[in-house]
Design a protein around this motif. Structure first.
Motif, short mmCIF file in Angstrom:
data_model
loop_
_atom_site.label_atom_id
_atom_site.label_comp_id
_atom_site.label_asym_id
_atom_site.label_seq_id
_atom_site.Cartn_x
_atom_site.Cartn_y
_atom_site.Cartn_z
N GLU A 141 0.85 -1.10 0.07
CA GLU A 141 0.08 -0.04 0.08
C GLU A 141 0.89 1.29 0.10
OE1 GLU A 141 -3.13 -0.17 -0.54
OE2 GLU A 141 -3.33 -2.26 -0.44
N GLY A 142 2.16 1.08 -0.06
CA GLY A 142 3.02 2.27 -0.50
C GLY A 142 3.59 2.86 1.06
N ALA A 143 3.46 2.06 2.05
CA ALA A 143 4.12 2.57 3.42
C ALA A 143 5.23 1.32 3.71
CB ALA A 143 2.67 2.24 4.34
N GLU A 144 5.84 1.92 4.73
CA GLU A 144 6.74 1.00 5.31
C GLU A 144 6.79 0.70 6.81
OE1 GLU A 144 11.84 1.70 5.01
OE2 GLU A 144 10.48 3.23 4.56
N LEU A 145 6.93 -0.66 7.21
CA LEU A 145 6.79 -1.00 8.31
C LEU A 145 8.24 -1.32 9.11
CD1 LEU A 145 4.34 -1.76 10.27
CD2 LEU A 145 5.05 -4.23 9.83
N LEU A 146 8.56 -0.54 10.06
CA LEU A 146 9.90 -0.70 10.57
C LEU A 146 9.69 -1.42 12.01
CD1 LEU A 146 11.20 2.75 9.59
CD2 LEU A 146 11.83 0.51 8.58
N PRO A 147 10.43 -2.32 12.59
CA PRO A 147 10.56 -3.14 13.69
C PRO A 147 11.55 -1.96 14.47
CG PRO A 147 11.77 -4.54 12.26
CD PRO A 147 11.02 -3.48 11.22
N VAL A 148 11.32 -2.18 15.62
CA VAL A 148 12.04 -1.34 16.91
C VAL A 148 12.57 -2.33 17.59
CG1 VAL A 148 12.11 0.33 18.62
CG2 VAL A 148 10.63 0.72 16.87
N ASP A 149 13.84 -2.76 17.17
CA ASP A 149 14.36 -3.95 18.05
C ASP A 149 15.69 -3.67 18.91
OD1 ASP A 149 13.04 -5.83 16.79
OD2 ASP A 149 14.13 -6.01 14.99
N GLY A 150 16.15 -4.19 19.86
CA GLY A 150 17.26 -4.21 20.50
C GLY A 150 16.74 -3.20 21.79
N LEU A 231 5.01 2.41 11.65
CA LEU A 231 4.59 2.54 10.08
C LEU A 231 4.80 3.91 9.65
CD1 LEU A 231 2.81 0.71 8.28
CD2 LEU A 231 0.83 2.23 8.74
N GLY A 232 5.32 4.13 8.51
CA GLY A 232 5.94 5.38 8.23
C GLY A 232 5.43 5.46 6.42
N THR A 233 5.36 6.62 6.08
CA THR A 233 4.98 7.08 5.05
C THR A 233 5.95 7.99 4.38
OG1 THR A 233 3.42 8.73 5.73
CG2 THR A 233 2.56 6.65 4.84
N PRO A 234 6.12 8.27 3.04
CA PRO A 234 7.22 9.24 2.39
C PRO A 234 6.53 10.79 2.76
CG PRO A 234 6.48 7.77 0.59
CD PRO A 234 5.49 7.41 1.96
N GLY A 235 5.37 11.03 2.73
CA GLY A 235 5.00 12.25 3.14
C GLY A 235 3.97 12.32 4.05
N ASP A 236 3.39 13.65 4.44
CA ASP A 236 2.31 13.63 5.55
C ASP A 236 1.24 14.44 5.23
OD1 ASP A 236 1.93 13.11 8.15
OD2 ASP A 236 2.69 15.02 8.75
N GLU A 237 0.66 14.11 3.92
CA GLU A 237 -0.71 14.55 3.45
C GLU A 237 -1.79 13.81 3.57
OE1 GLU A 237 -0.79 17.83 2.39
OE2 GLU A 237 1.32 18.03 2.73
N PRO A 238 -3.01 14.13 3.39
CA PRO A 238 -4.32 13.21 3.22
C PRO A 238 -4.10 12.00 2.59
CG PRO A 238 -4.92 15.68 3.42
CD PRO A 238 -3.54 15.63 3.15
N PHE A 282 13.79 7.06 14.46
CA PHE A 282 13.38 5.50 14.10
C PHE A 282 13.14 5.30 12.44
CE2 PHE A 282 12.50 6.03 18.50
CZ PHE A 282 13.39 4.99 18.95
N THR A 283 12.47 6.44 11.96
CA THR A 283 11.94 6.37 10.47
C THR A 283 12.38 7.52 9.74
OG1 THR A 283 9.97 7.40 10.84
CG2 THR A 283 9.77 5.25 11.22
N PRO A 284 13.85 7.67 9.59
CA PRO A 284 14.28 8.91 8.98
C PRO A 284 13.89 8.76 7.61
CG PRO A 284 16.37 7.59 9.64
CD PRO A 284 14.92 6.83 10.28
N GLY A 285 13.56 10.05 7.14
CA GLY A 285 13.29 10.18 5.85
C GLY A 285 11.74 9.80 5.54
N ARG A 286 11.01 9.51 6.66
CA ARG A 286 9.76 8.86 6.73
C ARG A 286 9.16 9.90 7.67
NH1 ARG A 286 11.07 7.06 2.72
NH2 ARG A 286 11.17 4.99 1.78
#
Ligand SMILES: Cc1cc2nc3c(=O)[nH]c(=O)nc-3n(C[C@H](O)[C@H](O)[C@H](O)COP(=O)(O)O)c2cc1C
Length: 318
Positions: A141-150, A231-238, A282-286
């Motif tokens: 769906e065009g999003a990124e899921l990043l685990p927070v580990d450690g 969960l991160g997305t490239p932008g922050d619009e609707p 945690f989600t640089p660039g996102r």
């Protein structure tokens, strides 16, 4: 699209998660398509002034509608934000008999199984390969899921979540808004009151600062959950929020097929400075849209509350 079919799809769409179970959506059904509208009257102006979480919740409902349609053997056409003059019109969906998306159809059986949890999770790790599968669902769906580990990363996140809990609970306007949705008069939406009884809990949440208690509990949740993901997305619009919602629901449904459910850690995302710190760490660039802990809840969920379809859908005759 028959009336009976659309009614069944919309019931499944509305099983989507939403902040404080506000169910902030409306549907307008015409003979050729289904419109999904955001319902600002069900928004949270203090916790969510831009309507970001409201749009994410509507995105979750949209994904359920698409999955339900696919499971009925329908091909989908989705026009996101089709009318710039009507920003609350989030999507126009056409479902017609045709080649259905098999991956979406496979998620439909999980719609009724998925639940959120506010309780502790079992310590056992997630099934092997599941986190990778969840990341693939988000990516679809065009999003990124990043685990927070450690340990260090979990501690840094726990600090942000605890700080957010303390600051939000300290704000009387935020507390009053929360209390409006934990109301004994509500049975089809909002959150159930605890053992304390509706009136007492509502009074306590509205009048007293429980920031310290929530902060301590959430810190433990972050440190000990089998998985914590952002969960991160490239932008922050609707459009990004609508995508994030669909990605979130795909992740939640895939997890629910394995009896894995989510608890939400949204506090830092409701405070702009903490949200920026979270994204930077945690989600640089996102832009971070959702923060979840995932695992098997130690207790089964309580009864589900939803409004009947007739309350949120309008059927427009030909
Ligand atoms: C964008 C979004 C934000 C949410 N934020 C929280 C939250 O901060 N705390 C929480 O306990 N649940 C949160 N939830 C989950 C809702 O409380 C839950 O979906 C609702 O009560 C309905 O219950 P169900 O998910 O079990 O059907 C959130 C859900 C969404 C979609």
């Amino acid at each position: 699209m028959t009336f009976v079919q659309v009614d069944a799809w919309l019931r499944l769409a509305a099983l989507a998660p939403s902040p404080l179970n506000t169910q902030p959506w409306r549907f307008r059904v015409t003979p050729s398509h289904i419109e999904l509208w955001s319902d600002p009257a069900r928004g949270l102006p203090v916790a969510d002034p831009a309507g970001r979480e409201r749009t994410i919740a509507c995105g979750c409902a949209l994904l359920n509608l698409r999955a339900a349609g696919a499971a009925s053997g329908c091909d989908e056409t989705v026009e996101p934000l089709p009318d710039p003059a009507s920003p609350d019109l989030l999507a126009r969906v056409r479902l017609a008999e045709g080649p259905a998306d098999a991956a979406l159809a496979a998620l439909a059986p999980a719609i009724e199984r998925r639940r959120s949890t506010r309780r502790a999770l079992e310590h056992e790790p997630l099934p092997a390969g599941l986190l990778e599968a969840l990341a693939a669902e988000a990516a679809a769906e065009g999003a990124e899921l990043l685990p927070v580990d450690g340990r260090a990363a979990r501690e840094a996140l726990a600090d942000l979540v605890a700080e957010a809990d303390r600051r939000l609970h300290h704000d009387p306007a935020w507390r009053r808004e929360q209390a409006r949705w934990i109301h004994p008069g509500r049975t089809a939406d909002g959150l159930p009151a605890s053992r304390l009884g509706g009136r007492a809990l509502r009074f306590l949440v509205g009048h007293f600062d429980f920031g310290g208690t929530s902060a301590g509990r959430d810190e433990v949740f972050v440190l000990h959950a089998p998985a914590v993901v952002l969960l991160g997305t490239p932008g922050d619009e609707p459009l990004d929020w609508l995508r994030a919602g669909q990605a979130l629901e795909r992740v939640l449904l895939r997890a629910a097929l394995h009896d894995i459910h989510a608890g939400y850690l949204q506090g830092p995302l409701q405070l702009p400075d903490l949200r920026e710190r979270l994204a930077g760490a945690f989600t640089p660039g996102r832009m971070t849209q959702v923060c979840l802990r995932l695992g098997r809840p130690v207790e089964p969920p309580g009864p589900r509350r939803r409004r009947p379809v007739a309350e949120f859908a309008e059927f427009v005759p030909a």
